[in-house]
Design a protein around this motif. Structure first.
Motif, PDB file in Angstrom:
ATOM      1  N   PHE A 164       0.832  -1.199   0.000  1.00  0.00           N
ATOM      2  CA  PHE A 164       0.000   0.000   0.000  1.00  0.00           C
ATOM      3  C   PHE A 164       0.870   1.254   0.000  1.00  0.00           C
ATOM      4  O   PHE A 164       1.916   1.296   0.643  1.00  0.00           O
ATOM      5  CB  PHE A 164      -0.878   0.072   1.254  1.00  0.00           C
ATOM      6  CG  PHE A 164      -2.034  -0.886   1.301  1.00  0.00           C
ATOM      7  CD1 PHE A 164      -2.238  -1.834   0.316  1.00  0.00           C
ATOM      8  CD2 PHE A 164      -2.931  -0.832   2.365  1.00  0.00           C
ATOM      9  CE1 PHE A 164      -3.304  -2.714   0.371  1.00  0.00           C
ATOM     10  CE2 PHE A 164      -4.008  -1.712   2.437  1.00  0.00           C
ATOM     11  CZ  PHE A 164      -4.193  -2.651   1.440  1.00  0.00           C
ATOM     12  N   GLU A 165       0.402   2.279  -0.703  1.00  0.00           N
ATOM     13  CA  GLU A 165       0.947   3.621  -0.565  1.00  0.00           C
ATOM     14  C   GLU A 165      -0.194   4.615  -0.696  1.00  0.00           C
ATOM     15  O   GLU A 165      -1.155   4.364  -1.425  1.00  0.00           O
ATOM     16  CB  GLU A 165       2.011   3.919  -1.641  1.00  0.00           C
ATOM     17  CG  GLU A 165       3.314   3.170  -1.463  1.00  0.00           C
ATOM     18  CD  GLU A 165       4.370   3.587  -2.488  1.00  0.00           C
ATOM     19  OE1 GLU A 165       4.225   4.692  -3.074  1.00  0.00           O
ATOM     20  OE2 GLU A 165       5.321   2.820  -2.696  1.00  0.00           O
ATOM     21  N   THR A 166      -0.097   5.744  -0.005  1.00  0.00           N
ATOM     22  CA  THR A 166      -1.079   6.811  -0.186  1.00  0.00           C
ATOM     23  C   THR A 166      -0.422   7.944  -0.958  1.00  0.00           C
ATOM     24  O   THR A 166       0.799   8.141  -0.893  1.00  0.00           O
ATOM     25  CB  THR A 166      -1.612   7.333   1.153  1.00  0.00           C
ATOM     26  OG1 THR A 166      -0.521   7.763   1.976  1.00  0.00           O
ATOM     27  CG2 THR A 166      -2.392   6.236   1.886  1.00  0.00           C
ATOM     28  N   PHE A 167      -1.230   8.699  -1.715  1.00  0.00           N
ATOM     29  CA  PHE A 167      -0.680   9.741  -2.571  1.00  0.00           C
ATOM     30  C   PHE A 167      -1.720  10.829  -2.815  1.00  0.00           C
ATOM     31  O   PHE A 167      -2.915  10.615  -2.627  1.00  0.00           O
ATOM     32  CB  PHE A 167      -0.231   9.148  -3.919  1.00  0.00           C
ATOM     33  CG  PHE A 167      -1.378   8.663  -4.774  1.00  0.00           C
ATOM     34  CD1 PHE A 167      -1.947   9.471  -5.754  1.00  0.00           C
ATOM     35  CD2 PHE A 167      -1.916   7.392  -4.587  1.00  0.00           C
ATOM     36  CE1 PHE A 167      -3.004   9.030  -6.525  1.00  0.00           C
ATOM     37  CE2 PHE A 167      -2.979   6.935  -5.364  1.00  0.00           C
ATOM     38  CZ  PHE A 167      -3.530   7.767  -6.337  1.00  0.00           C
ATOM     39  N   ASN A 168      -1.247  11.975  -3.257  1.00  0.00           N
ATOM     40  CA  ASN A 168      -2.117  13.084  -3.652  1.00  0.00           C
ATOM     41  C   ASN A 168      -2.202  13.104  -5.171  1.00  0.00           C
ATOM     42  O   ASN A 168      -1.177  13.065  -5.849  1.00  0.00           O
ATOM     43  CB  ASN A 168      -1.570  14.406  -3.118  1.00  0.00           C
ATOM     44  CG  ASN A 168      -2.582  15.527  -3.241  1.00  0.00           C
ATOM     45  OD1 ASN A 168      -3.026  15.849  -4.333  1.00  0.00           O
ATOM     46  ND2 ASN A 168      -2.952  16.114  -2.107  1.00  0.00           N
ATOM     47  N   GLU A 169      -3.406  13.180  -5.707  1.00  0.00           N
ATOM     48  CA  GLU A 169      -3.589  13.116  -7.156  1.00  0.00           C
ATOM     49  C   GLU A 169      -2.870  14.242  -7.887  1.00  0.00           C
ATOM     50  O   GLU A 169      -2.441  14.070  -9.037  1.00  0.00           O
ATOM     51  CB  GLU A 169      -5.082  13.125  -7.503  1.00  0.00           C
ATOM     52  CG  GLU A 169      -5.795  11.857  -7.078  1.00  0.00           C
ATOM     53  CD  GLU A 169      -7.274  11.856  -7.446  1.00  0.00           C
ATOM     54  OE1 GLU A 169      -7.725  12.817  -8.110  1.00  0.00           O
ATOM     55  OE2 GLU A 169      -7.970  10.899  -7.077  1.00  0.00           O
ATOM     56  N   SER A 170      -2.722  15.392  -7.251  1.00  0.00           N
ATOM     57  CA  SER A 170      -2.060  16.520  -7.903  1.00  0.00           C
ATOM     58  C   SER A 170      -0.563  16.293  -8.075  1.00  0.00           C
ATOM     59  O   SER A 170       0.100  17.023  -8.821  1.00  0.00           O
ATOM     60  CB  SER A 170      -2.292  17.807  -7.101  1.00  0.00           C
ATOM     61  OG  SER A 170      -1.724  17.699  -5.803  1.00  0.00           O
ATOM     62  N   ASP A 171      -0.014  15.271  -7.404  1.00  0.00           N
ATOM     63  CA  ASP A 171       1.429  15.014  -7.460  1.00  0.00           C
ATOM     64  C   ASP A 171       1.817  13.976  -8.504  1.00  0.00           C
ATOM     65  O   ASP A 171       3.013  13.742  -8.729  1.00  0.00           O
ATOM     66  CB  ASP A 171       1.940  14.545  -6.093  1.00  0.00           C
ATOM     67  CG  ASP A 171       1.821  15.621  -5.030  1.00  0.00           C
ATOM     68  OD1 ASP A 171       1.837  16.815  -5.397  1.00  0.00           O
ATOM     69  OD2 ASP A 171       1.705  15.257  -3.845  1.00  0.00           O
ATOM     70  N   THR A 172       0.827  13.335  -9.130  1.00  0.00           N
ATOM     71  CA  THR A 172       1.155  12.270 -10.075  1.00  0.00           C
ATOM     72  C   THR A 172       0.022  12.123 -11.085  1.00  0.00           C
ATOM     73  O   THR A 172      -1.015  12.774 -10.967  1.00  0.00           O
ATOM     74  CB  THR A 172       1.392  10.940  -9.334  1.00  0.00           C
ATOM     75  OG1 THR A 172       1.874   9.955 -10.246  1.00  0.00           O
ATOM     76  CG2 THR A 172       0.114  10.438  -8.669  1.00  0.00           C
ATOM     77  N   SER A 173       0.234  11.271 -12.080  1.00  0.00           N
ATOM     78  CA  SER A 173      -0.790  11.005 -13.088  1.00  0.00           C
ATOM     79  C   SER A 173      -1.155   9.534 -13.046  1.00  0.00           C
ATOM     80  O   SER A 173      -0.425   8.705 -12.485  1.00  0.00           O
ATOM     81  CB  SER A 173      -0.275  11.358 -14.488  1.00  0.00           C
ATOM     82  OG  SER A 173       0.772  10.460 -14.876  1.00  0.00           O
ATOM     83  N   THR A 174      -2.288   9.191 -13.647  1.00  0.00           N
ATOM     84  CA  THR A 174      -2.680   7.785 -13.676  1.00  0.00           C
ATOM     85  C   THR A 174      -1.668   6.964 -14.463  1.00  0.00           C
ATOM     86  O   THR A 174      -1.400   5.808 -14.122  1.00  0.00           O
ATOM     87  CB  THR A 174      -4.078   7.610 -14.290  1.00  0.00           C
ATOM     88  OG1 THR A 174      -4.138   8.288 -15.553  1.00  0.00           O
ATOM     89  CG2 THR A 174      -5.159   8.164 -13.368  1.00  0.00           C
TER      90      THR A 174
END
Length: 303
Positions: A164-174
């Motif tokens: 598992f990892e958590t992330f912010n959508e604004s920091d990466t792309s699909t």
């Protein structure tokens, strides 16, 4: 006569505007709109065994050569919650399902129905992606939606190796997520536990929701033997028998099981735990009405 015509024209314009607005609201919140059927991708292919070997089952446990699940029922002072302790030999046994095997708007199905259709051993509700018009949607290695959501909450990513990892959508792309090995994302939140520590405040809540609610959360425990160890918790709530958990209480319970990361999924009437063909908890949709809500997606364990 001219005055009457002007009034009639104004009424027609008003009715057209009302009709257009009504249709827009129905399209967003009510009318089902299929976008695509679920397709199998190469990222779903695994060398994991599909042979179960000897299967041992009870009302609260399941064990075969690859999957071990134990369900326990617990109670705080005012809330009943259910804990699934899950160990897998391979990450491919942790999957997601879309309602009616279709990605789209307002397409729903109960968690138990999705579980049955996929021969799931165990299942819970997912993040109810269909309730939102934005937010990343990656399920079983397929990208269904790439528009970012405006939220302070992080998403949860599950990788092909099961971590598992958590992330912010604004920091990466699909595309970056897919390239790094992500097979499933969940855009609800918040993150409850991060690096073994509670990641929320005691007063934190999702939107305008009540402090105590039925909840669904998933967590992972770091292991040294290469196995995958998950903890899933679903709580009852909104009844005289079980009031529900706060986010902080859910985080505390998750932390007590030694999880390194835990994430809050959709709750309230959506919260459902399914195991060995039965609904384990008491889903509550309206007041004291015990019934299962249809949702847009689920998480399940199976072959």
């Amino acid at each position: 006569m001219k005055v009457i015509k002007r009034h009639l024209y104004a009424m027609l314009v008003t009715l057209c505007l009302i009709g257009a607005n009504t249709y827009s609201l129905l399209k967003v919140f009510v009318l089902p709109q299929a976008v695509s059927k679920v397709t199998t991708t190469t990222s779903q292919t695994s060398t994991a065994s599909t042979s179960t070997g000897t299967v041992t089952k009870t009302d609260s446990s399941y064990k075969d050569d690859n999957i071990s699940i134990n369900i326990s029922t617990n109670k705080t002072s005012d809330t009943t919650y259910y804990v699934a302790d899950i160990t897998l030999s391979d990450a491919s046994y942790l999957k997601t399902a879309l309602a009616q095997n279709t990605y789209g708007t307002n397409i729903t199905e109960t968690t138990s129905s999705m579980a049955s259709a996929n021969n799931a051993i165990f299942a819970i509700n997912g993040d109810y992606y269909g309730a939102n018009q934005s937010g990343y949607v990656i399920k079983n290695g397929t990208v269904y939606r790439s528009t970012t959501r405006s939220s302070d909450y992080e998403d949860l990513a599950i990788y092909s190796d099961g971590h598992f990892e958590t992330f912010n959508e604004s920091d990466t792309s699909t595309q970056d997520l897919i390239d790094s090995g992500v097979v499933n994302t969940f855009a609800f939140g918040p993150t409850l536990v991060k690096n073994g520590q509670i990641a929320i405040s005691e007063s934190e809540e999702v939107g305008q929701a009540m402090a105590e609610n039925p909840r669904t959360a998933i967590g992972i425990i770091q292991t040294d033997d290469g196995s995958l160890h998950y903890i899933v918790i679903v709580s009852d709530g909104r009844t005289s028998e079980s009031s529900g958990l706060t986010l902080y209480e859910m985080a505390e319970i998750m932390q007590s099981y030694g999880v390194t990361t835990a994430y809050n999924l959709d709750g309230g009437g959506s919260s459902t735990m399914y195991f060995n063909g039965q609904i384990i908890n008491k889903p509550t949709t309206n007041g004291n009405t015990i019934s299962e809500r249809a949702v847009s997606d689920s998480v399940y364990i199976g072959y």
